[in-house]
Design a protein around this motif. Structure first.
Motif, short mmCIF file in Angstrom:
data_model
loop_
_atom_site.label_atom_id
_atom_site.label_comp_id
_atom_site.label_asym_id
_atom_site.label_seq_id
_atom_site.Cartn_x
_atom_site.Cartn_y
_atom_site.Cartn_z
N SER A 92 41.10 33.16 29.25
CA SER A 92 40.38 33.79 30.37
C SER A 92 39.07 34.39 29.90
N TYR A 93 39.12 35.07 28.77
CA TYR A 93 37.91 35.65 28.18
C TYR A 93 36.88 34.55 27.90
N ASN A 94 37.30 33.48 27.26
CA ASN A 94 36.38 32.38 26.95
C ASN A 94 35.82 31.73 28.21
N SER A 95 36.64 31.64 29.27
CA SER A 95 36.18 31.09 30.55
C SER A 95 35.10 31.97 31.16
N ILE A 96 35.30 33.28 31.14
CA ILE A 96 34.32 34.22 31.69
C ILE A 96 33.01 34.12 30.92
N ILE A 97 33.10 34.09 29.60
CA ILE A 97 31.89 34.00 28.78
C ILE A 97 31.14 32.70 29.08
N GLU A 98 31.85 31.58 29.14
CA GLU A 98 31.19 30.29 29.41
C GLU A 98 30.52 30.28 30.78
N GLU A 99 31.21 30.77 31.80
CA GLU A 99 30.63 30.80 33.15
C GLU A 99 29.46 31.77 33.23
N GLY A 104 23.04 33.05 33.31
CA GLY A 104 22.05 33.86 32.63
C GLY A 104 22.53 35.20 32.10
N PHE A 105 23.82 35.42 32.08
CA PHE A 105 24.37 36.68 31.55
C PHE A 105 24.59 36.57 30.04
N THR A 106 24.54 37.70 29.38
CA THR A 106 24.91 37.78 27.97
C THR A 106 25.94 38.89 27.82
N ARG A 107 26.80 38.72 26.85
CA ARG A 107 27.81 39.75 26.59
C ARG A 107 27.16 40.87 25.80
N THR A 108 27.34 42.10 26.28
CA THR A 108 26.80 43.24 25.56
C THR A 108 27.88 44.02 24.83
N SER A 109 29.13 43.98 25.35
CA SER A 109 30.20 44.65 24.62
C SER A 109 31.55 44.09 25.04
N LYS A 110 32.50 44.23 24.13
CA LYS A 110 33.89 43.84 24.36
C LYS A 110 34.75 44.93 23.74
N GLU A 111 35.62 45.51 24.55
CA GLU A 111 36.47 46.59 24.06
C GLU A 111 37.93 46.25 24.38
N LEU A 120 35.05 44.03 29.29
CA LEU A 120 33.91 43.19 28.95
C LEU A 120 32.70 43.65 29.74
N THR A 121 31.59 43.85 29.05
CA THR A 121 30.34 44.23 29.71
C THR A 121 29.34 43.09 29.52
N LEU A 122 28.77 42.65 30.65
CA LEU A 122 27.78 41.58 30.66
C LEU A 122 26.48 42.11 31.21
N ASN A 123 25.38 41.52 30.78
CA ASN A 123 24.06 41.92 31.22
C ASN A 123 23.26 40.70 31.64
#
Length: 128
Positions: A92-99, A104-111, A120-123
């Motif tokens: 699920s995490y990998n799916s969210i990151i790929e989508e 145009g989002f980038t991951r800023t943090s994962k806790e 998960l925080t995206l920007n």
């Protein structure tokens, strides 16, 4: 005599499944035919191996994967159901990151929270 248990999953993307298995350090083969007594298992199937032995299989049913495992000879130090929970969470995490990357989002943090869930925080920056 061994018997394969079939466990339904919500996993449907082969590429993300392979990324998830890589994240856990699993060795696997794709499209390896084996005999399930009634029908050969092949196509988009993913066979997970350890020390050269098949330990479980993700079998494609046409829309999602089923986890096939012989629970009588399960030899991992984690119960099958718990391993599937962890794989599903990472999938699920990998799916969210790929989508999110597609939009145009980038991951800023994962806790990892105390209950085992992920925060998960995206920007995404607007260019206007």
């Amino acid at each position: 005599m061994s018997h394969l248990s079939k466990i339904k999953t919500s996993i449907s993307n082969t590429k993300i499944l392979q990324k998830t298995l890589d994240d856990y350090g699993f060795t696997y083969e794709c499209n390896t035919p084996i005999d399930d007594s009634m029908e050969p298992i092949y196509k988009k199937d993913v066979t997970v191996k350890q020390d050269g032995k098949d330990i479980f299989i993700f079998k494609w049913n046409g829309s999602k994967y089923l986890l096939l495992a012989d629970l009588e000879i399960w030899d991992l130090n984690i119960p099958c159901e718990r391993l599937l929970e962890q794989i599903t969470q990472q999938y699920s995490y990998n799916s969210i990151i790929e989508e999110s990357i597609k939009y145009g989002f980038t991951r800023t943090s994962k806790e990892i929270l105390q209950d085992g869930s992920l925060k998960l925080t995206l920007n995404r920056w607007n260019s206007t």
